[in-house]
Motif scaffolding. Structure first.
Motif, PDB file in Angstrom:
ATOM      1  N   GLN A 159      -0.200   9.034  53.826  1.00 33.98           N
ATOM      2  CA  GLN A 159       0.997   9.351  54.608  1.00 33.98           C
ATOM      3  C   GLN A 159       1.664  10.629  54.098  1.00 33.98           C
ATOM      4  O   GLN A 159       2.080  11.490  54.896  1.00 33.98           O
ATOM      5  N   ALA A 160       1.729  10.753  52.771  1.00 35.38           N
ATOM      6  CA  ALA A 160       2.334  11.955  52.187  1.00 35.38           C
ATOM      7  C   ALA A 160       1.549  13.201  52.580  1.00 35.38           C
ATOM      8  O   ALA A 160       2.136  14.247  52.887  1.00 35.38           O
ATOM      9  N   ARG A 161       0.226  13.094  52.604  1.00 37.00           N
ATOM     10  CA  ARG A 161      -0.591  14.246  53.013  1.00 37.00           C
ATOM     11  C   ARG A 161      -0.389  14.550  54.497  1.00 37.00           C
ATOM     12  O   ARG A 161      -0.258  15.708  54.891  1.00 37.00           O
ATOM     13  N   GLN A 162      -0.341  13.508  55.323  1.00 38.06           N
ATOM     14  CA  GLN A 162      -0.095  13.728  56.754  1.00 38.06           C
ATOM     15  C   GLN A 162       1.211  14.497  56.957  1.00 38.06           C
ATOM     16  O   GLN A 162       1.311  15.353  57.840  1.00 38.06           O
ATOM     17  N   ASN A 163       2.200  14.226  56.121  1.00 42.96           N
ATOM     18  CA  ASN A 163       3.518  14.841  56.280  1.00 42.96           C
ATOM     19  C   ASN A 163       3.542  16.324  55.935  1.00 42.96           C
ATOM     20  O   ASN A 163       4.502  17.019  56.300  1.00 42.96           O
ATOM     21  N   VAL A 164       2.521  16.818  55.212  1.00 45.58           N
ATOM     22  CA  VAL A 164       2.518  18.237  54.838  1.00 45.58           C
ATOM     23  C   VAL A 164       1.368  19.009  55.478  1.00 45.58           C
ATOM     24  O   VAL A 164       1.123  20.164  55.144  1.00 45.58           O
TER      25      VAL A 164
ATOM     26  N   GLY B 170       0.450  11.334  66.436  1.00 41.30           N
ATOM     27  CA  GLY B 170       0.648   9.953  66.845  1.00 41.30           C
ATOM     28  C   GLY B 170      -0.279   8.933  66.222  1.00 41.30           C
ATOM     29  O   GLY B 170      -0.372   8.814  65.004  1.00 41.30           O
ATOM     30  N   PHE B 171      -0.975   8.187  67.083  1.00 43.40           N
ATOM     31  CA  PHE B 171      -1.807   7.084  66.629  1.00 43.40           C
ATOM     32  C   PHE B 171      -2.978   7.560  65.774  1.00 43.40           C
ATOM     33  O   PHE B 171      -3.496   6.805  64.947  1.00 43.40           O
ATOM     34  N   LEU B 172      -3.403   8.807  65.948  1.00 41.26           N
ATOM     35  CA  LEU B 172      -4.460   9.336  65.087  1.00 41.26           C
ATOM     36  C   LEU B 172      -4.026   9.301  63.622  1.00 41.26           C
ATOM     37  O   LEU B 172      -4.822   9.007  62.728  1.00 41.26           O
ATOM     38  N   GLU B 173      -2.769   9.613  63.388  1.00 41.20           N
ATOM     39  CA  GLU B 173      -2.257   9.585  62.018  1.00 41.20           C
ATOM     40  C   GLU B 173      -2.267   8.150  61.479  1.00 41.20           C
ATOM     41  O   GLU B 173      -2.682   7.906  60.336  1.00 41.20           O
ATOM     42  N   GLU B 174      -1.835   7.202  62.310  1.00 43.61           N
ATOM     43  CA  GLU B 174      -1.834   5.801  61.889  1.00 43.61           C
ATOM     44  C   GLU B 174      -3.246   5.325  61.559  1.00 43.61           C
ATOM     45  O   GLU B 174      -3.467   4.607  60.581  1.00 43.61           O
TER      46      GLU B 174
ATOM     47  N   ALA C 213      -7.628   4.915  55.175  1.00 42.67           N
ATOM     48  CA  ALA C 213      -7.402   5.204  53.759  1.00 42.67           C
ATOM     49  C   ALA C 213      -7.138   3.914  52.988  1.00 42.67           C
ATOM     50  O   ALA C 213      -7.666   3.702  51.885  1.00 42.67           O
ATOM     51  N   GLY C 214      -6.341   3.033  53.564  1.00 45.88           N
ATOM     52  CA  GLY C 214      -6.063   1.751  52.930  1.00 45.88           C
ATOM     53  C   GLY C 214      -7.286   0.862  52.844  1.00 45.88           C
ATOM     54  O   GLY C 214      -7.493   0.151  51.861  1.00 45.88           O
ATOM     55  N   ILE C 215      -8.107   0.897  53.899  1.00 50.47           N
ATOM     56  CA  ILE C 215      -9.340   0.110  53.905  1.00 50.47           C
ATOM     57  C   ILE C 215     -10.300   0.606  52.827  1.00 50.47           C
ATOM     58  O   ILE C 215     -10.832  -0.169  52.033  1.00 50.47           O
ATOM     59  N   LYS C 216     -10.499   1.915  52.808  1.00 48.95           N
ATOM     60  CA  LYS C 216     -11.456   2.511  51.870  1.00 48.95           C
ATOM     61  C   LYS C 216     -10.913   2.564  50.435  1.00 48.95           C
ATOM     62  O   LYS C 216     -11.678   2.693  49.476  1.00 48.95           O
ATOM     63  N   GLY C 217      -9.591   2.522  50.309  1.00 49.30           N
ATOM     64  CA  GLY C 217      -8.993   2.633  48.986  1.00 49.30           C
ATOM     65  C   GLY C 217      -8.978   4.052  48.468  1.00 49.30           C
ATOM     66  O   GLY C 217      -8.884   4.294  47.269  1.00 49.30           O
ATOM     67  N   GLU C 218      -9.052   5.021  49.390  1.00 47.11           N
ATOM     68  CA  GLU C 218      -9.045   6.437  49.032  1.00 47.11           C
ATOM     69  C   GLU C 218      -8.090   7.175  49.964  1.00 47.11           C
ATOM     70  O   GLU C 218      -8.190   7.049  51.186  1.00 47.11           O
ATOM     71  N   ALA C 219      -7.180   7.964  49.391  1.00 50.63           N
ATOM     72  CA  ALA C 219      -6.187   8.676  50.195  1.00 50.63           C
ATOM     73  C   ALA C 219      -6.838   9.656  51.158  1.00 50.63           C
ATOM     74  O   ALA C 219      -6.333   9.895  52.259  1.00 50.63           O
TER      75      ALA C 219
ATOM     76  N   LEU D  30      -7.105  14.187  58.652  1.00 49.43           N
ATOM     77  CA  LEU D  30      -6.507  13.931  57.347  1.00 49.43           C
ATOM     78  C   LEU D  30      -7.246  14.685  56.236  1.00 49.43           C
ATOM     79  O   LEU D  30      -6.624  15.220  55.310  1.00 49.43           O
ATOM     80  N   CYS D  31      -8.556  14.749  56.345  1.00 48.41           N
ATOM     81  CA  CYS D  31      -9.369  15.323  55.264  1.00 48.41           C
ATOM     82  C   CYS D  31      -9.498  16.841  55.341  1.00 48.41           C
ATOM     83  O   CYS D  31      -9.521  17.524  54.306  1.00 48.41           O
ATOM     84  N   GLU D  32      -9.601  17.373  56.561  1.00 51.64           N
ATOM     85  CA  GLU D  32      -9.991  18.776  56.723  1.00 51.64           C
ATOM     86  C   GLU D  32      -8.857  19.717  57.131  1.00 51.64           C
ATOM     87  O   GLU D  32      -8.961  20.928  56.957  1.00 51.64           O
ATOM     88  N   MET D  33      -7.789  19.184  57.686  1.00 49.80           N
ATOM     89  CA  MET D  33      -6.688  20.038  58.144  1.00 49.80           C
ATOM     90  C   MET D  33      -5.937  20.610  56.938  1.00 49.80           C
ATOM     91  O   MET D  33      -5.731  19.936  55.928  1.00 49.80           O
ATOM     92  N   ALA D  34      -5.559  21.843  57.027  1.00 50.39           N
ATOM     93  CA  ALA D  34      -4.871  22.500  55.917  1.00 50.39           C
ATOM     94  C   ALA D  34      -3.417  22.040  55.822  1.00 50.39           C
ATOM     95  O   ALA D  34      -2.775  21.703  56.824  1.00 50.39           O
ATOM     96  N   THR D  35      -2.903  22.041  54.610  1.00 51.77           N
ATOM     97  CA  THR D  35      -1.480  21.788  54.404  1.00 51.77           C
ATOM     98  C   THR D  35      -0.726  23.094  54.635  1.00 51.77           C
ATOM     99  O   THR D  35      -1.315  24.178  54.699  1.00 51.77           O
ATOM    100  N   PHE D  36       0.596  22.986  54.759  1.00 46.49           N
ATOM    101  CA  PHE D  36       1.406  24.201  54.925  1.00 46.49           C
ATOM    102  C   PHE D  36       1.183  25.149  53.749  1.00 46.49           C
ATOM    103  O   PHE D  36       1.027  26.367  53.937  1.00 46.49           O
TER     104      PHE D  36
END
Length: 353
Positions: free
Chosen positions: A23-28, A37-41, A47-53, A337-343
């Motif tokens: 969630q923190a990564r999605q926010n930046v 939207g739902f893609l983020e959820e 991430a919770g299922i796999k146990g990896e952010a 979540l994995c490939e998009m760049a942060t600000f």
């Protein structure tokens, strides 16, 4: 039953730390917060299922299609003869069915399992045989199967998933094939959700008005005759279920025990999810509703499991088709979540507080 209990014991809660980090990564990421939207959820759930952010890529996407026949077809609950079940198995093997096309489209391998088709097949490496019986009994006249057979069907589903997991499974979709299988699915859904059969019974393969009334009557008769216990999912499965439904439930339990995301397909797959969730409530957190079927019983299942469907395309084919399509959406969500760049990474100014 001990084997099933051991699998259930291995199902852990979702990893809350990984979800918070996701969630923190999605926010930046370089987008307005929440704009996908739902893609983020979905990505945070994975991430919770796999146990990896930052979940690893889906290199091994698998669709498991369970097949079985149903004795209740002798009372005219389907617009198609039960001969279609083995005929479709051959179509799956040849790669010509809808699920084959859509699985190829998303890069998934298809595993076809004979859980209880009323026909013999020549040995074929493309067909996994876990046959519990040559179709269930007519649930409108007697229990669909014995308790032992119900347990065997769940164990067989576990075995199928474990075998595939050894080859590599990053995400799994569960589908079905079986003429007449919306009838036991409606019965199971009515019993477990507590809704009347009229609310959870649709036209299946396309029966007419008279056929629909007959189908509802037979479901009521089966429930009244067999008196399945809503608090005992194996009792429900044995009395008004199907071998492929038990197999689907078992595969879902095994997938959850290995922290593998489960994409639920339509009505029959959803019924397997109901059985799995009743056996192991924690398994529900590993389930993603691939789509919302035209079958109204499926919508009741989605509400009961508190899931949000990824797609709503008026699908009702089964086989795993809707789940295969939505598997690509789930993968896309995780790639964001994995490939998009942060600000910071992109040198883009974030919003002003």
């Amino acid at each position: 039953m001990n084997d099933i209990a051991k699998v259930i014991e291995k199902i852990e809660p979702l990893n809350s730390d990984a979800m918070r980090e996701a969630q923190a990564r999605q926010n930046v990421l370089t987008k307005p917060t929440g704009s996908l939207g739902f893609l983020e959820e979905l990505s945070i759930r994975v991430a919770g299922i796999k146990g990896e952010a930052v979940p690893p890529p889906f290199n091994n996407k698998v669709v498991i299609t369970m097949a079985g026949d149903h004795g209740v077809t002798e009372d005219g609950v389907s617009a198609y003869p039960k001969d279609v079940t083995p005929q479709m198995i051959y179509n799956f093997i040849a790669g010509g069915a809808g699920i084959n096309v859509l699985a190829r489209h998303v890069g998934a391998r298809v595993v076809i399992v004979d859980m209880g088709v009323a026909a013999e097949f020549e040995p074929n490496p493309a067909l996994v045989v876990k046959k519990i019986g040559f179709g269930t009994k007519n649930m409108a006249k007697e229990p669909a199967m014995t308790i032992d057979e119900a347990i065997k069907s769940i164990k067989a589903g576990i075995e199928v998933f474990e075998s595939e997991y050894a080859k590599g499974v990053d995400i799994v979709a569960l589908g079905d094939m079986g003429i007449g299988n919306t009838t036991p699915s409606s019965a199971i859904t009515a019993v477990i959700t507590g809704r009347p059969p009229e609310e959870v019974t649709g036209r299946g393969t396309g029966v007419d008005d008279e056929g629909l009334l007959n189908k509802i009557r037979l479901i009521k008769q089966a429930i009244s005759l067999n008196n399945p216990d809503p608090s005992d999912p194996i009792d429900v499965l044995s009395k008004v279920g199907g071998f492929e439904i038990g197999g689907i439930a078992g595969a879902m339990l095994a997938a959850a025990s290995h922290r593998v995301p489960i994409v639920v397909d339509g009505f029959i797959s959803g019924t397997g999810a109901l059985i799995a969730a009743e056996l192991a409530p924690q398994s529900r957190d590993y389930m993603i509703a691939g789509h919302s079927s035209v079958e109204k019983g499926h919508r009741a299942i989605i509400e009961h499991l508190n899931l949000r469907p990824v797609l709503d395309l008026d699908l009702r084919l089964g086989e795993g088709t809707g789940a295969a399509l939505s598997m690509g959406i789930v993968e896309a969500a995780c790639k964001i979540l994995c490939e998009m760049a942060t600000f910071e990474e992109a040198g883009v100014s974030n919003r002003e507080e």
